[in-house]
Write an enzyme that holds these catalytic residues in place. Structure first.
Site, PDB file in Angstrom:
ATOM      1  N   ASP A   1       0.871  -1.177   0.000  1.00  0.00           N
ATOM      2  CA  ASP A   1       0.000   0.000   0.000  1.00  0.00           C
ATOM      3  C   ASP A   1       0.903   1.221   0.000  1.00  0.00           C
ATOM      4  OD1 ASP A   1      -3.258   0.185   0.777  1.00  0.00           O
ATOM      5  OD2 ASP A   1      -2.106   2.056   0.915  1.00  0.00           O
TER       6      ASP A   1
ATOM      7  N   CYS B   1     -19.958   0.433  -2.141  1.00  0.00           N
ATOM      8  CA  CYS B   1     -20.098  -0.223  -3.452  1.00  0.00           C
ATOM      9  C   CYS B   1     -21.395   0.097  -4.202  1.00  0.00           C
ATOM     10  CB  CYS B   1     -19.968  -1.736  -3.278  1.00  0.00           C
ATOM     11  SG  CYS B   1     -18.301  -2.227  -2.812  1.00  0.00           S
TER      12      CYS B   1
HETATM   13  P1  NAD Z   1     -10.075   0.765   0.085  1.00  0.00           P
HETATM   14  O1  NAD Z   1     -10.188   2.219  -0.124  1.00  0.00           O
HETATM   15  O2  NAD Z   1     -10.463   0.171   1.396  1.00  0.00           O
HETATM   16  O3  NAD Z   1      -8.590   0.272  -0.232  1.00  0.00           O
HETATM   17  C1  NAD Z   1      -7.842   0.692  -1.325  1.00  0.00           C
HETATM   18  C2  NAD Z   1      -6.387   0.750  -0.900  1.00  0.00           C
HETATM   19  O4  NAD Z   1      -5.586   0.982  -2.058  1.00  0.00           O
HETATM   20  C3  NAD Z   1      -6.070   1.894   0.072  1.00  0.00           C
HETATM   21  O5  NAD Z   1      -5.443   1.370   1.228  1.00  0.00           O
HETATM   22  C4  NAD Z   1      -5.138   2.820  -0.718  1.00  0.00           C
HETATM   23  O6  NAD Z   1      -4.168   3.452   0.095  1.00  0.00           O
HETATM   24  C5  NAD Z   1      -4.513   1.839  -1.687  1.00  0.00           C
HETATM   25  N1  NAD Z   1      -3.972   2.463  -2.904  1.00  0.00           N
HETATM   26  C6  NAD Z   1      -4.565   3.371  -3.719  1.00  0.00           C
HETATM   27  N2  NAD Z   1      -3.752   3.684  -4.730  1.00  0.00           N
HETATM   28  C7  NAD Z   1      -2.591   2.976  -4.548  1.00  0.00           C
HETATM   29  C8  NAD Z   1      -1.381   2.865  -5.260  1.00  0.00           C
HETATM   30  N3  NAD Z   1      -1.176   3.569  -6.383  1.00  0.00           N
HETATM   31  N4  NAD Z   1      -0.431   2.033  -4.796  1.00  0.00           N
HETATM   32  C9  NAD Z   1      -0.626   1.317  -3.663  1.00  0.00           C
HETATM   33  N5  NAD Z   1      -1.765   1.374  -2.950  1.00  0.00           N
HETATM   34  C10 NAD Z   1      -2.735   2.190  -3.384  1.00  0.00           C
HETATM   35  O7  NAD Z   1     -10.951   0.110  -1.090  1.00  0.00           O
HETATM   36  P2  NAD Z   1     -11.760  -1.284  -1.045  1.00  0.00           P
HETATM   37  O8  NAD Z   1     -13.043  -1.097  -0.336  1.00  0.00           O
HETATM   38  O9  NAD Z   1     -10.830  -2.372  -0.637  1.00  0.00           O
HETATM   39  O10 NAD Z   1     -12.102  -1.453  -2.602  1.00  0.00           O
HETATM   40  C11 NAD Z   1     -11.119  -1.762  -3.560  1.00  0.00           C
HETATM   41  C12 NAD Z   1     -11.817  -2.124  -4.859  1.00  0.00           C
HETATM   42  O11 NAD Z   1     -12.585  -3.319  -4.671  1.00  0.00           O
HETATM   43  C13 NAD Z   1     -12.807  -1.067  -5.347  1.00  0.00           C
HETATM   44  O12 NAD Z   1     -12.784  -1.060  -6.747  1.00  0.00           O
HETATM   45  C14 NAD Z   1     -14.141  -1.596  -4.869  1.00  0.00           C
HETATM   46  O13 NAD Z   1     -15.217  -1.166  -5.659  1.00  0.00           O
HETATM   47  C15 NAD Z   1     -13.955  -3.093  -5.004  1.00  0.00           C
HETATM   48  N6  NAD Z   1     -14.774  -3.895  -4.090  1.00  0.00           N
HETATM   49  C16 NAD Z   1     -14.966  -3.494  -2.802  1.00  0.00           C
HETATM   50  C17 NAD Z   1     -15.727  -4.280  -1.942  1.00  0.00           C
HETATM   51  C18 NAD Z   1     -15.977  -3.837  -0.528  1.00  0.00           C
HETATM   52  O14 NAD Z   1     -16.863  -4.410   0.110  1.00  0.00           O
HETATM   53  N7  NAD Z   1     -15.252  -2.874  -0.007  1.00  0.00           N
HETATM   54  C19 NAD Z   1     -16.274  -5.498  -2.395  1.00  0.00           C
HETATM   55  C20 NAD Z   1     -16.019  -5.893  -3.704  1.00  0.00           C
HETATM   56  C21 NAD Z   1     -15.271  -5.089  -4.549  1.00  0.00           C
END
Ligand code: NAD
Length: 425
Positions: A26, A256
């Site tokens: 991250d 989401c």
């Molecule tokens: P989140 O915001 O909790 O986590 C994303 C992470 O990515 C953060 O910790 C951020 O610091 C990191 N990040 C961003 N840019 C970066 C980079 N360039 N290099 C390294 N790290 C980087 O997001 P999330 O809820 O885990 O969702 C992630 C994806 O999964 C989204 O597209 C979301 O729609 C999808 N998704 C989420 C869920 C859910 O329930 N949260 C379920 C299914 C799918």
């Protein structure tokens, strides 16, 4: 695993638990420092134990060094956030950045897996970015592998998925990824990347539509004098309908559904299709938030100068996530209507404080009730179901409850002297 958020952290920790060696990356160095010390910055049942166990065994490591993670791995998951831009499209900036970083770090064959929820055509887009950014051509495949875990039950969902969807044109990548997931017992759907990307949006938009449908039926139940809970049970026995997602409430939210519906609408517009049904779902959902606030206003006889106790801030129970939470939206509307809002959530206080600057916060549900003119239950945490409501009544200025999650028993509350209203009953 690139992006150690809700999806990346759960996926990384669970893959380590399945026996793989995982490096979670991250760019947030504070997060990586905390995780390396075994401190999990989000609340997710069972996650801390899985992280702790696999940190100790050495199967799971955390780093900010994307180059190290990519060069040492055969599988590279993209699990960064894809928030909506100002017109609802998924903002792909983070995915694009990661794709460029991967291109600079590839040293031998990699399967690059897009797990973030991304617009149609993103598998191809990531492929193109990598192809164009690589200095010397090395073999790799980009695969779409949408994630369906639910916050609140994310670890259990990852380990017992309803299905695994792999969208790829490469037999080699499909074979390797299938092997990676071998410990999971789930139907496997191998399809083309565009269909895989569509499956994720179509699923979330369908679930959002189902919730919105029962909310609309609940509103009608109120008008005609029916009980939506009875109606939902009667509907659910039909196997084509099922019981899930037939619980009315203050409107759907979370990180989401709203963003994925908006993104699917944008995709539809871009492709010349008027998705009026989905447009309607988003409008009705917004109205549901407003109806909830308006009902609190009516029950309290106006909100100017009234004290409103808010129970729950997270977008649903068992998570600390307040992104696009209906509880936060309704609380903001109450503030706009002139109420003094005091809130409590078992897990989302820190996140809630950031989102609700005008509100006050209490240490527990009873402190929320103290001196309140009305209580609004906005998140279905179990602990709110089992409060001592006699004690609550004694603390309140006026015993009124607006139960926006239909968690409480109206008969019991009315017997205790409360004015009670739920949704659709
Ligand atoms: P989140 O915001 O909790 O986590 C994303 C992470 O990515 C953060 O910790 C951020 O610091 C990191 N990040 C961003 N840019 C970066 C980079 N360039 N290099 C390294 N790290 C980087 O997001 P999330 O809820 O885990 O969702 C992630 C994806 O999964 C989204 O597209 C979301 O729609 C999808 N998704 C989420 C869920 C859910 O329930 N949260 C379920 C299914 C799918």
């Amino acid at each position: 695993m690139i992006g150690a958020g809700y999806v990346g952290l759960v996926t990384g920790a669970c893959l380590a638990d399945l026996g793989h060696t995982v490096l979670c990356v991250d760019r947030d160095s504070e997060k990586i420092e905390a995780l390396s010390a075994g401190r999990v910055p989000i609340y997710e049942e069972g996650l801390e134990a899985v992280v702790g166990k696999n940190l100790e065994s050495g199967d799971l490591r955390f780093t900010t060094d994307i180059q190290e993670a990519v060069s040492k791995s055969m599988f590279v998951f993209i699990t960064v956030d894809t928030p909506p831009d100002e017109i609802g499209r998924a903002d792909m900036t983070h995915v694009e950045e990661v794709a460029r970083s991967i291109a600079c770090s590839i040293n031998d064959y990699k399967v690059i897996i897009n797990k973030s929820t991304v617009p149609i055509g993103s598998t191809k887009m990531v492929d193109t970015i990598i192809e164009e950014s690589m200095e010397e051509h090395l073999e790799y495949d980009v695969v779409s592998n949408p994630e369906f875990l639910r916050e609140g039950t994310a670890v259990a969902d990852f380990l017992n998925p309803s299905r695994i969807v792999i969208g790829s044109d490469s037999q080699k990548a499909v074979r390797l990824l299938t092997e990676l997931y071998r410990g999971l017992d789930a139907p496997l759907l191998v399809t083309d990347p565009v269909s895989a990307e569509m499956i994720k949006y179509a699923s979330n938009a369908f679930l959002a539509t189902k919730v919105t449908y029962i909310n609309a039926i609940a509103n009608l139940c109120e008008a005609i004098g029916a009980d939506v809970r009875e109606v939902a049970i009667g509907m659910g026995y039909d196997e084509r309908i099922g019981f899930e997602f037939l619980k009315p409430g203050p409107g759907f939210g979370g990180s989401c559904f709203p963003k994925d519906c908006a993104a699917l609408l944008a995709i539809s517009r871009d492709h010349g299709y008027d998705f009026d049904l989905l447009d309607g779902v988003l409008k009705v959902n917004q109205e549901q938030h407003e109806r909830t606030a308006a009902r609190v206003d009516r029950m309290a006889g106006g909100l100017k100068g009234k004290k409103v106790g808010v129970l729950g801030l997270s977008f649903k129970a068992n998570t600390d996530d307040v992104r696009d939470s209906p509880a936060i939206k309704v609380a903001r509307m109450l503030l706009e209507r002139g109420a003094e809002v005091i809130a409590f959530d078992p897990r989302a206080m820190e996140n809630g404080r950031r989102e609700l600057p005008g509100a006050g916060f209490a240490e527990n549900a009873y402190e929320v009730a103290r001196g309140a003119d009305i209580l609004v239950l906005l998140t279905e945490w179990d602990e709110f179901k089992w409060l001592d409501y006699e004690r609550v009544r004694g603390l309140m200025a006026s015993p009124r409850v607006m139960d926006a999650r239909n968690c409480l028993d109206p008969v019991v509350l009315r017997k205790l002297g409360f004015t009670y209203e739920g949704i659709g009953r």
